[in-house]
Motif scaffolding. Structure first.
Motif, short mmCIF file in Angstrom:
data_model
loop_
_atom_site.label_atom_id
_atom_site.label_comp_id
_atom_site.label_asym_id
_atom_site.label_seq_id
_atom_site.Cartn_x
_atom_site.Cartn_y
_atom_site.Cartn_z
N GLN A 8 27.10 25.87 10.26
CA GLN A 8 25.56 26.64 10.11
C GLN A 8 24.87 26.05 9.10
OE1 GLN A 8 26.15 30.89 9.74
NE2 GLN A 8 26.34 31.10 11.94
N SER A 9 25.67 25.28 8.27
CA SER A 9 25.13 24.51 6.81
C SER A 9 24.52 23.14 7.47
CB SER A 9 25.97 24.48 5.79
OG SER A 9 27.08 23.49 6.07
N ARG A 10 24.50 22.87 8.56
CA ARG A 10 23.91 21.60 9.00
C ARG A 10 22.27 21.36 8.78
NH1 ARG A 10 27.16 18.79 12.94
NH2 ARG A 10 28.99 19.92 13.74
N THR A 11 21.82 20.31 8.42
CA THR A 11 20.36 20.26 8.15
C THR A 11 19.84 20.27 9.73
OG1 THR A 11 20.36 17.91 8.61
CG2 THR A 11 20.73 18.87 6.46
N ILE A 15 21.20 18.98 13.48
CA ILE A 15 21.52 19.88 14.44
C ILE A 15 20.95 19.42 15.92
CG2 ILE A 15 20.76 22.19 15.68
CD1 ILE A 15 20.71 23.19 12.63
N VAL A 16 19.50 18.68 15.69
CA VAL A 16 18.75 18.14 16.53
C VAL A 16 19.73 16.97 17.33
CG1 VAL A 16 16.74 16.78 17.24
CG2 VAL A 16 16.35 19.04 16.03
N GLU A 17 20.20 16.30 16.19
CA GLU A 17 20.99 15.08 16.73
C GLU A 17 22.20 15.61 17.56
OE1 GLU A 17 22.08 13.25 12.97
OE2 GLU A 17 20.15 12.28 12.97
N ARG A 31 13.78 21.50 17.86
CA ARG A 31 13.32 21.59 16.49
C ARG A 31 13.20 23.19 16.14
NH1 ARG A 31 10.35 17.63 13.73
NH2 ARG A 31 9.01 19.02 12.76
N ALA A 32 12.64 23.85 17.03
CA ALA A 32 12.53 25.47 16.69
C ALA A 32 13.85 25.97 16.65
CB ALA A 32 11.90 26.00 17.79
N VAL A 33 14.79 25.91 17.56
CA VAL A 33 16.16 26.49 17.46
C VAL A 33 16.91 25.68 16.14
CG1 VAL A 33 16.33 26.78 19.83
CG2 VAL A 33 17.47 24.85 18.88
N ALA A 34 16.66 24.60 15.60
CA ALA A 34 17.39 23.92 14.58
C ALA A 34 16.94 24.47 13.13
CB ALA A 34 17.07 22.28 14.56
N ILE A 35 15.66 24.75 13.26
CA ILE A 35 14.95 25.64 12.04
C ILE A 35 15.44 26.99 12.12
CG2 ILE A 35 12.79 26.41 10.78
CD1 ILE A 35 11.44 24.04 12.56
N ARG A 40 19.09 30.65 9.04
CA ARG A 40 20.46 31.70 9.00
C ARG A 40 21.25 31.28 7.44
NH1 ARG A 40 23.09 33.94 14.23
NH2 ARG A 40 21.64 35.37 14.23
N TRP A 41 21.46 30.14 7.30
CA TRP A 41 22.29 29.68 6.34
C TRP A 41 21.38 30.03 5.16
CZ3 TRP A 41 21.33 25.91 2.61
CH2 TRP A 41 22.32 25.43 1.88
#
Length: 457
Positions: A8-11, A15-17, A31-35, A40-41
């Motif tokens: 969960q601490s991924r940037t 996450i997109v990658e 992008r939306a789900v990555a943000i 959450r983190w």
């Protein structure tokens, strides 16, 4: 830091990658789900009291079927190591009608969280549980000799011999040399498995909870079973693992995860949207489902068999094609609880080429792996991949747009003969190359006839 916390601490970029490895295109949705996941983190890292006031930005994904909406949510949950539940909005009914009530979403989420934490704890105690299981099987094969409290029941020489024999059998168990040997072993029987509670139609969840509650009140019994050593090891390891796990801790951790990291994916949300201008009939029922969903999405406390779960910080991702209705047809209160809206694009021929070849679980890679088990090497010429993609795009335009799912149907039809004959001795150790002429030969007649395509592709 646990693996879940690391995930969960991924940037957002990381996450997109990761999502790019499995899903082609749809960058806005990624992008939306990555943000949302990164937020959450960020929320859990806030030190002040405002942390509890920071609500998740729920997302609604709009786009035709087969473009990756469900896959994005599923991969996101797996990436985050978070409890995940996928539900279909059409399965729910307004309170007072037969069907699933919306609170069952939270009960399913709690169950998913418990199963996830239990699996993690089982992995932690696996070595201990395996050793205990081996000892139980060993006791059944060669019972240990012990001295009695008042007089010797065996000589030192007998005890030493017994110990050496047990060590030898232990090595044989570990090597698998005794896997097929039959032994009798005592296994604990779950009392709830023999209980059958009859309840009203549509109340399966309630009757299963009653059955489990009654089962927990009954004393557990052991039953002697005759099984192979291999089966005994599996049964005993599972039993020993359950003994080593503190289920109270598991439940507490599961509820914490469900509340703070849980993800609920509500598919077909457009099917419960009231069409503009409708004010009676099925639309009233659809609006009732929306109003029942509202408190869950807003944040409420739901009783589950594992305890009370608060949904204030659960991330809700809704999706729908919205062919007939539109997002503004949802009741305003529910619209307000899904502030982030992303539109997913229809897939192009180029997207289909990438879907077939780029992802780690690409369809062509799957079929290659399946035929490798039959000692057959399957190769796809680039011209064949282009032809398959062009056929998928054309059929989607002419018949019905079902997105990437069309590729499954086309490849199944294309490789039908090869998959059927793959077990023949004459096919073994062959290299089969699929080129564009092979694709045209197998698909052109079907793809060219719209009426036939409707039923076959």
């Amino acid at each position: 830091m646990t693996q879940t916390e690391i995930s969960q601490s991924r940037t957002p970029k990381e996450i997109v990658e990761e999502l790019d490895k499995y899903i082609i295109g749809q960058n806005a949705a990624k992008r939306a789900v990555a943000i949302a996941l990164r937020n959450r983190w960020r929320r859990q890292s806030v030190k002040t009291d405002i942390r509890d006031e920071i609500m998740p930005n729920n997302i609604i994904m709009i786009g035709p079927t087969g473009v990756g909406k469900t896959e994005i949510a599923r991969r996101l949950a797996k990436l985050a190591g978070a409890p995940f539940v996928k539900v279909e909005a059409t399965k729910f009914t307004e309170v007072g009608y037969v069907g699933r009530d919306v609170e069952s979403i939270v009960r399913d989420l709690a169950e998913a969280a418990v199963n996830m934490v239990r699996a993690e704890k089982s992995a932690e105690v696996q070595i201990q549980a395996k050793n205990a299981a081996i000892n139980r099987v060993l006791d059944a094969l060669i019972p240990p000799l012990k001295r009695g409290p008042s007089f010797d029941t065996a000589s030192d020489e007998d005890i030493e011999m017994n110990s050496k024999t047990r060590d030898k059998f232990r090595e044989m168990i570990l090597d698998g040399a005794l896997n097929e040997r039959q032994i009798e072993i005592d296994i604990t029987v779950d009392p709830s498995s023999s209980l059958h509670v009859l309840g009203p139609m549509g109340m399966d969840e309630m009757t299963s909870n009653i059955q489990e509650m009654l089962g927990s009140m009954m004393p557990k019994k052991s039953k002697t079973r005759k099984v192979t050593v291999a089966e005994a090891l599996v049964l005993c390891e599972k039993e020993e693992s359950e003994k080593l796990i503190d289920m109270d801790k598991v439940t507490r951790e599961a509820i914490r995860r469900a509340e703070n990291t849980g993800i609920v994916f509500i598919d077909e949300i457009d099917k419960v949207a009231s069409r503009s201008g409708d004010g009676h009939g099925p639309s009233v029922s659809r609006e009732g489902v929306q109003r029942d969903l509202l408190p869950i999405v807003e944040g409420s406390a739901v009783n589950t068999k594992h305890g009370v779960v608060k949904t204030d910080h659960v991330l809700f991702i809704a999706s729908g094609a919205f062919h007939v209705s539109k997002p503004s047809d949802l009741i305003p209160e529910l619209q307000g609880r899904f502030p982030i809206r992303v539109e997913l694009q229809s897939l192009t021929e180029e997207d289909f080429i990438n879907i077939l070849t780029v992802p780690q679980n690409a369809l062509i890679k799957q079929y290659k792996a399946l035929l490798e088990t039959e000692n057959i090497v399957l190769e796809f010429d680039p011209s064949a991949i282009k032809e398959i993609a062009a056929t998928a795009a054309r059929v989607n335009d002419d018949v019905a747009n079902i997105g990437a799912r069309r590729l499954h149907t086309i490849l199944t039809t294309l490789l039908d003969e090869i998959m059927f004959d793959a077990t023949a001795a004459t096919m073994s150790h062959q290299t089969i190359t699929i080129d564009d002429s092979y694709v045209k030969d197998k698909l052109s007649q079907i793809a060219g006839n719209t009426d036939v395509s409707k039923y076959i592709l």
